[in-house]
Structure formats: structure tokens, C-alpha cells
Design a protein around this motif. Structure first.
Motif, PDB file in Angstrom:
ATOM      1  N   ASN A  76       0.837  -1.202   0.000  1.00 13.81           N
ATOM      2  CA  ASN A  76       0.000   0.000   0.000  1.00 13.81           C
ATOM      3  C   ASN A  76       0.872   1.252   0.000  1.00 13.81           C
ATOM      4  N   LEU A  77       2.136   1.081   0.411  1.00 17.53           N
ATOM      5  CA  LEU A  77       3.069   2.216   0.431  1.00 17.53           C
ATOM      6  C   LEU A  77       3.891   2.299  -0.861  1.00 17.53           C
ATOM      7  N   GLY A 108      -3.659  -0.016  -0.886  1.00 23.81           N
ATOM      8  CA  GLY A 108      -4.347   0.810   0.108  1.00 23.81           C
ATOM      9  C   GLY A 108      -5.261   1.857  -0.498  1.00 23.81           C
ATOM     10  N   ASN A 109      -5.768   1.590  -1.705  1.00 20.03           N
ATOM     11  CA  ASN A 109      -6.603   2.601  -2.355  1.00 20.03           C
ATOM     12  C   ASN A 109      -8.076   2.369  -2.031  1.00 20.03           C
ATOM     13  N   ILE A 110      -8.568   3.158  -1.109  1.00 21.06           N
ATOM     14  CA  ILE A 110      -9.936   3.003  -0.625  1.00 21.06           C
ATOM     15  C   ILE A 110     -10.571   4.377  -0.574  1.00 21.06           C
ATOM     16  N   VAL A 144      -3.314   2.202   6.120  1.00 18.93           N
ATOM     17  CA  VAL A 144      -4.556   2.198   5.362  1.00 18.93           C
ATOM     18  C   VAL A 144      -4.444   1.099   4.300  1.00 18.93           C
TER      19      VAL A 144
END
Lengths: 325, 325
Positions: B52-53, B313-315, B280
Motif C-alpha cells: 500500500n506504500l 491501500g486505495n480506498i 490504510v
């Protein structure tokens, strides 16, 4: 025995503290975001020091670890204690557990459940008290009387300040260019004072960031004296304490300005950090970034990269996100 | 010109891909959590690879970067294109921008607004289409006809698979002990197939993780043939695609099992990751951890540490968090 005195509040003492706690703490990663940098009117590169990824979810573990490291074995044997409704309690409980030391925490009865759960999960013994300063102090005194545990203060103590300053030392080593400035949030002032000491002689300008609802430090700098009372009307629950006795003169002497930001600015900064950096950051942890985005800071027209300390990530995720309220 | 063929799907090709894209990608950090490990019935150490990073917020940037790196300059000059409603579109747009190449993305008209905004912010040209496979294909063909751009597929392509496998290579270098197993989510299968190739000969057992609402890969392994249709009844929006033609046989030959998890398990895993790791993570990104927590995996009684790929982590943070619904 902890023999540190205010005369020990130096950059070299922060360096020494770092040498001691390095094996105990996480070297937290540093993040950049070209889109966030481009969103600043001055377009400065920003380096975000992610202390939400520190053990216990906040920079507080640094000061707690160093404070423990400075205690003699015969004191450690009786345990440590503190009063806190927030990150310091969790950090001390975790540091004590890792060291195999008993930990006693006095918490106001209205503390947030996740914070209580964390302190308990780290194995500390909790004593609840009425949510006011007098009850905290008297309850802590009773706990000390009963256990002989050593009090580890959350911010107004030499070793706490020195420990908190180590985040800055890591940051400058992790960043590929010379920082023009560093911005850290200020509540009790452990992190900001430690950062200011660590930055002495490095050419890095030091700034604080404070919520408008608890802006005692900014007011104190203006009036030239420490303000002892503080409102606590801010979402940034970690920054509701008045700045400490040891902390204030260090900030006075070494911090160029404390930028005051609104809760709206804090929430907006927090949301940007979650969206772009994919990090869970609590409101207090987003306050330094809010300050950098604030016109008062941008007007300084600082040339060069800016370090920003994201101080913690302990937030109650069962609640609606603050921008959705 | 991209001359890769299925025969190039080897561990050494993943190693070569890593050498090429290393300067372009983030080496994402790896996290551990003693409390999460203690919560497993087998208590395995877990190493979480935080993709996610990664740039663009997901592992997809790896495959997109490698695919671009394999294109000849005369093709790059005409740009690249793809169809995607999700992370691949953003990853390709960002990789293209960093390379100074035009990017054309076909997106279904019902795509989530944050994903559209991200693709646009990365400078890609978006063409919207009806939300069905035929419209996607015909719209993409028209875009290619008009621009001469090269199609970069999201998962069913040699260079995409090789690029995605590089996350595993980093992970094993970042971890201080020999991994017993690695678990990656499977949608189209780019990440899982790449991981399986990268793990060949390392002694690390490879597992997939798939949501019950889109479990075509697990079913395909059971039936011994690729399933071409897939339900998409899962919160894990990144895993709703059927596994690809190139991807399936690699998974068949190199993955020990695909663990199927419910949406409830995914949401619970996601919440734990947000709370404990302060990251996230999108539902698809939490699916591998959900699989490790699942009794079917715990029953395997694997001794030793487990690597887990947190894929993205794309929400949409303007929506209520899934556990609050």
C-alpha cells in the motif's frame, strides 16, 4: 538512579540517548509525496517521519524507553508508574513489558476505551481516577506509596525530552538532502523541546505546531512566560496539555515560531495523509503537516526541504472518521 | 519491442526485472506485530510487505514500470494504454508520467470517483465506456486505432507477472529469518503468479488468498482447468477478475493452495491491520492476512515465519469504514 539534570539538556545528550535506545525502538520510515509537495504554495519537498509506525503507535515510546534505560536495577525491580489518558501510558506499559518491569498506570475514568485496552494488553495494572488533575496526582501518589514504583513523567522530564529528540536524529540521516526546517507538534513539549535540542547547530530551523483550541505555547512565547492553564477545545487529544516547566525555556530559546492551526485544518491535513501516504494518523499526528500548509508558515517562504513529524496514529476506528462527521 | 514469451516466466527473469525497475519503485517497508502474531492459533511470526506504500498505493506499479521498461523507444513515443477501473490504471498512468510517456485509460463510466481522480491527477487521458467487457474492448481498440498506443494488460502478460514478482524478492531480503511460507491475494493472478515464480527453489511454500465471492482460482485448481467466468460479489474490488490464461498454469504448478475467505473475514483482517499496523489497507490488500487467520490455513500447522503481501491501500475514505456499516 536517574541523575540527569536540566544541564544535561543538550544535543550531545540526545545523541547519547539515541545510542542507548537504538536497539529498543523502531527506526520509523520516512515518506515523501510529490503530489502533497506540489499542493504547497511554495512547493517544498516534504519528508514525513512516520512515528505512527513506532512501537505503541507514537513517538512516546522513545522517551519511555530512554527513561527506563536510565533507571537503576533496584528501582526497575519495583516497577514504574505514570498518569496518562493517552499515548504515554501505552508507550510506558509496552516499554516496561519489553524490559520485564512492572508498570502501574493511573487513567481518568473517562479515558477512551481503545487506549484503556492498549494499556491493559501491554500488561500494565490500571487504577482509574476521577477525570481531574488533583485526583490524578493523589491517585498516583497512592500507587507509588503502595508499590514503590518510579514515576515516569509524560513530557516534563529530562530523559523524556532527550528520548523524544531521537526521532529528529534518525530523520536527518534518512533524508538525502539538507533540511531547511523541521516542524513538530507541541502539547506538553517533550517532542518539540527534544527536537529543538537535537537540531542545535545543524542549521535546520525549528517550528512548532499547535491547535488553536489549546494554544498555550504560542501564547506563552508571545507573552514571554509559560502559560499554566490551557483550554482543551481541540480534536487533537494528544496536544491538550500545557507546555512543561523544563520544556518551555528550551522552546523559547530554540524554536523560531509555533504555528497555530484550526481543527478544520488538522482534519483536512489528516485526510490528505491517509489518502496520499496510506497511513493511519491521529489528529495530533497531522498537526505539524497542517501547520506547514497554513499561510502563516507558507509566508515565511522557506527555501528547501521540510521535515514533518507525524507523531502518532492511535485513533478509535470504531468512530466515524472526523471528515465524515 | 517487447519480445518476452511464456518461456521467460522464470525466477531468474523476475530477478532481472527487479534489477531494471529497482531505481523506479519504492522498496516498501516490512512490518511485524507481536500482538497480531500472538493472536494466531499457531503463533507464527508474520512479516507484512506493505505494498500500500508503493507508488500509486499498490503493487501494480511494479508490473506497470517493468512493462514500460521493456518497450522500445519508438513504441513509448506513441504512448501506452489500458482498460481498468482500479489500481492498474493509476499505476500505469503514474509510471507513464514518470517516464514522460502518454497514457490513455479506458474506464467504465461507473468507476469510483477517487480512482478516476487519481488517474486524471497522474496526467492520463481517460475515455469512459459502458461498464461491460465488450464495451471496454471496443473502446480500447478505438483508442489504440487513434493513438497507436501499446496496450499494457493488467495481469495476463509476461512482463506484468515478472514485475509483480519483485515484491517477494525484496521481502526475503528484508526479513532476518527464512520464511516458511508466503501468502498473496489472487484476482487476475499477476501478483500470485509472479510471487510463485520468484519463490521457486527458495524453499518458501506459496499460498494464494481469494474472496469467497470471486473464488474462480480456487475452483479452477479443484477442477483442474481455468474458470473463465467469475462472480464479483465481494468487497475486495481488486480481486473480482478471473485468473488469467498465462497466470493460471503458473499458479497450478507452483502454489500449494488457494485459501478462500469470506468478506467478514476480510473486513476483520482489514480492521486489525489499520488498528495494529497503522496502515490504510484496502479490502483486497487485507485478504492474504485474512487467509492466514483462516482455520483452513492454521490447520496446515506451518512451522516458521509467514510472509504476507498487503497488496494495496486505495480506498474511498469519504465512505464509512466497512466495519462501521
Amino acid at each position: 538512579m536517574n541523575t540527569s539534570t536540566p544541564e544535561d539538556l543538550t544535543r550531545s545528550a540526545v545523541l547519547a540517548a539515541h545510542g542507548v535506545i537504538k536497539p529498543l525502538i523502531h527506526e520509523t520510515p520516512v515518506f515523501t509525496s510529490s503530489s502533497l509537495s506540489a499542493s504547497l504554495s511554495n512547493g517544498n519537498n516534504m519528508y514525513f517521519k512516520a512515528e505512527n509506525l513506532q512501537k505503541g503507535g507514537a513517538f512516546k515510546f522513545r522517551g519511555a524507553s530512554y527513561s527506563l534505560s536510565c533507571l537503576a536495577e533496584e528501582l526497575l525491580a519495583k516497577g514504574v508508574c505514570t498518569h496518562s489518558s493517552g499515548n504515554h501510558a501505552g508507550a510506558l506499559a509496552l516499554a516496561a513489558r519489553e524490559r520485564g518491569v512492572d508498570c502501574f498506570v493511573v487513567m481518568p475514568s473517562n479515558s477512551a476505551k481503545p487506549k484503556i485496552d492498549a494499556v491493559r494488553a501491554y500488561g500494565a495494572e490500571i487504577t482509574f481516577c476521577e477525570p481531574n488533575a488533583r485526583a490524578r496526582a493523589s491517585t498516583l501518589a497512592a500507587v507509588q506509596e503502595r508499590t514503590g514504583a518510579t514515576f515516569i513523567p509524560p513530557y516534563d522530564a529530562v530523559n523524556t525530552i532527550l528520548g523524544q529528540g531521537t526521532a529528529f536524529l534518525e530523520l536527518v540521516n534518512q533524508v538525502p538532502e539538507q533540511l531547511a526546517a523541521i516542524v513538530a507538534p507541541v502539547g506538553g513539549g517533550g517532542l518539540l523541546a527534544g527536537t529543538a535540542l537535537a537540531a542545535r547547530g545543524t542549521g535546520v530551523r525549528v517550528f512548532g505546531a499547535e491547535p488553536a483550541g489549546a494554544a498555550d505555547c504560542a501564547l506563552g512565547l508571545k507573552e514571554g512566560r509559560r502559560i499554566e492553564d490551557v483550554d482543551s477545545k481541540t480534536i487533537a487529544d494528544g496536544l491538550r496539555t500545557p507546555v512543561g516547566v523544563l520544556n518551555f525555556p528550551i522552546i523559547q530559546g530554540n524554536v523560531e515560531a509555533v504555528i497555530v492551526v484550526s481543527d478544520e485544518e488538522i482534519v483536512e491535513a489528516m485526510r490528505l495523509l491517509w489518502e496520499r501516504l496510506k497511513l493511519v494518523i491521529e489528529p495530533s499526528g497531522a498537526t505539524a503537516f497542517a501547520a506547514v500548509r497554513n499561510p502563516a508558515f507558507q509566508k515565511l517562504d522557506i527555501k528547501g526541504p521540510i521535515g514533518i513529524i507525524l507523531s502518532g496514529g492511535n485513533i478509535d476506528l470504531s468512530m466515524p472518521l472526523p471528515w465524515a462527521k
